[in-house]
Design a protein around this motif. Sequence first.
Motif, PDB file in Angstrom:
ATOM      1  N   UNK A  89      30.697  41.518  27.080  1.00 53.66           N
ATOM      2  CA  UNK A  89      31.941  41.773  27.786  1.00 53.66           C
ATOM      3  C   UNK A  89      31.727  42.967  28.715  1.00 53.66           C
ATOM      4  N   UNK A  90      32.523  43.037  29.769  1.00 54.34           N
ATOM      5  CA  UNK A  90      32.519  44.236  30.610  1.00 54.34           C
ATOM      6  C   UNK A  90      33.910  44.844  30.590  1.00 54.34           C
ATOM      7  N   UNK A  91      33.964  46.157  30.381  1.00 55.56           N
ATOM      8  CA  UNK A  91      35.219  46.904  30.466  1.00 55.56           C
ATOM      9  C   UNK A  91      35.255  47.601  31.824  1.00 55.56           C
ATOM     10  N   UNK A  92      36.370  47.454  32.528  1.00 55.60           N
ATOM     11  CA  UNK A  92      36.520  48.010  33.874  1.00 55.60           C
ATOM     12  C   UNK A  92      37.716  48.947  33.892  1.00 55.60           C
ATOM     13  N   UNK A  93      37.511  50.145  34.436  1.00 54.43           N
ATOM     14  CA  UNK A  93      38.597  51.129  34.525  1.00 54.43           C
ATOM     15  C   UNK A  93      38.419  51.940  35.798  1.00 54.43           C
ATOM     16  N   UNK A  94      39.307  51.750  36.759  1.00 47.01           N
ATOM     17  CA  UNK A  94      39.298  52.544  37.993  1.00 47.01           C
ATOM     18  C   UNK A  94      37.893  52.619  38.585  1.00 47.01           C
ATOM     19  N   UNK A  95      37.264  51.467  38.737  1.00 48.77           N
ATOM     20  CA  UNK A  95      35.886  51.433  39.251  1.00 48.77           C
ATOM     21  C   UNK A  95      35.839  51.710  40.744  1.00 48.77           C
ATOM     22  N   UNK A  96      36.696  51.037  41.508  1.00 46.58           N
ATOM     23  CA  UNK A  96      36.734  51.292  42.947  1.00 46.58           C
ATOM     24  C   UNK A  96      36.009  50.265  43.791  1.00 46.58           C
ATOM     25  N   UNK A  97      35.340  49.293  43.165  1.00 48.10           N
ATOM     26  CA  UNK A  97      34.720  48.193  43.906  1.00 48.10           C
ATOM     27  C   UNK A  97      35.328  46.877  43.431  1.00 48.10           C
ATOM     28  N   UNK A  98      35.456  45.928  44.351  1.00 46.84           N
ATOM     29  CA  UNK A  98      35.926  44.597  44.003  1.00 46.84           C
ATOM     30  C   UNK A  98      34.828  43.869  43.237  1.00 46.84           C
ATOM     31  N   UNK A  99      35.201  43.213  42.143  1.00 54.12           N
ATOM     32  CA  UNK A  99      34.241  42.437  41.363  1.00 54.12           C
ATOM     33  C   UNK A  99      34.251  40.986  41.847  1.00 54.12           C
ATOM     34  N   UNK A 100      33.146  40.514  42.419  1.00 51.86           N
ATOM     35  CA  UNK A 100      33.091  39.104  42.839  1.00 51.86           C
ATOM     36  C   UNK A 100      32.976  38.181  41.637  1.00 51.86           C
ATOM     37  N   UNK A 101      33.051  36.885  41.908  1.00 52.70           N
ATOM     38  CA  UNK A 101      33.072  35.906  40.833  1.00 52.70           C
ATOM     39  C   UNK A 101      31.887  35.966  39.902  1.00 52.70           C
TER      40      UNK A 101
END
Length: 319
Positions: A89-101
């Motif tokens: 799994x990936x946890x994302x928090x205020x990363x600032x880049x769009x995650x593509x598919x």
Amino acid sequence: MKVAFAGTPEFAQVALEQLHAAGFAIPLVLTQPDRPAGRGMKLQASPVKQFAVAHGIPVAQPRSLRLDGKYPDDARAAQAALQAAAPDVMVVAAYGLILPGWVLTLPRLGCLNIHASLLPRWRGAAPIHRAIEAGDAETGITIMQMDAGLDTGDMLLVERVPIAPGDTTASLHDRLAALGGRLVVEALELAACGGLRPVPQPAEGVTYAHKIDKAEAEADWTLPAAVIERRIRAFDPFPGVVTHLGDVPLKCWAAELTDGTGAPGTVLAVDERGPVVACGEGALRLTQLQKPGGKRLPAREFLRGHAVEPGMVLERRVA
């Protein structure tokens, strides 16, 4: 469970710290490239990178994750690093880049986002600021299953937090960061045993928390005092609310509602508690001020070195 992590500022660092403390294996951290900061404008690592490096966690800092974008080499390198890490799994928090598919589908459990609002209210970049500015009575954390939309995925866990009358973005940020870290640990523990129950977001009540525009930082004294007071709290610690006394810009860091009428921006009265400024509706007493290059000061101390008198006018200047 192997947990990749993507985040950049302090809000994200708190979550990474709690994941690490909970004992999750973290094979890779993604964070924004180092940026110039401070008076010397030296390159500075993000809070997330600083924590990862201090704890021996591998770090990748792509400028983009789009394989067909401006930095395809960065994206390919990040893709290879993520594939090698093989996260569950990936946890994302205020990363600032769009995650593509390709990122969203690479982990077998997808990507979970820690979002600082009660979705679908305040999707977007500045949910804490906008909740205070709007006068919301409460906000919270939503752990969301990410999809291709902007904060549109299914909700996994939600917890509410009241917004206190004196809350600033700084104070509310700290409470929500701690809550976000706790909730995402809980979400991952539930995911490990198949206990998460996704709930689609309601179609009603969608609002967007747009980034703070520089022009918004200029105090508009024609607005009601209550609106300006909320904006002062919402823009603390960044960017602050600015007004001009003659040619001198002043930052207003704290204010309280009071009585008074007059032309908007006019200083109605001055005492040790601070100058009272007329607004479009009501008045504000400015209780904490800062001049360029100076420190934030209580109004009492600020007024010792700066002449502010009744009849003076605070102006709005937008470039």
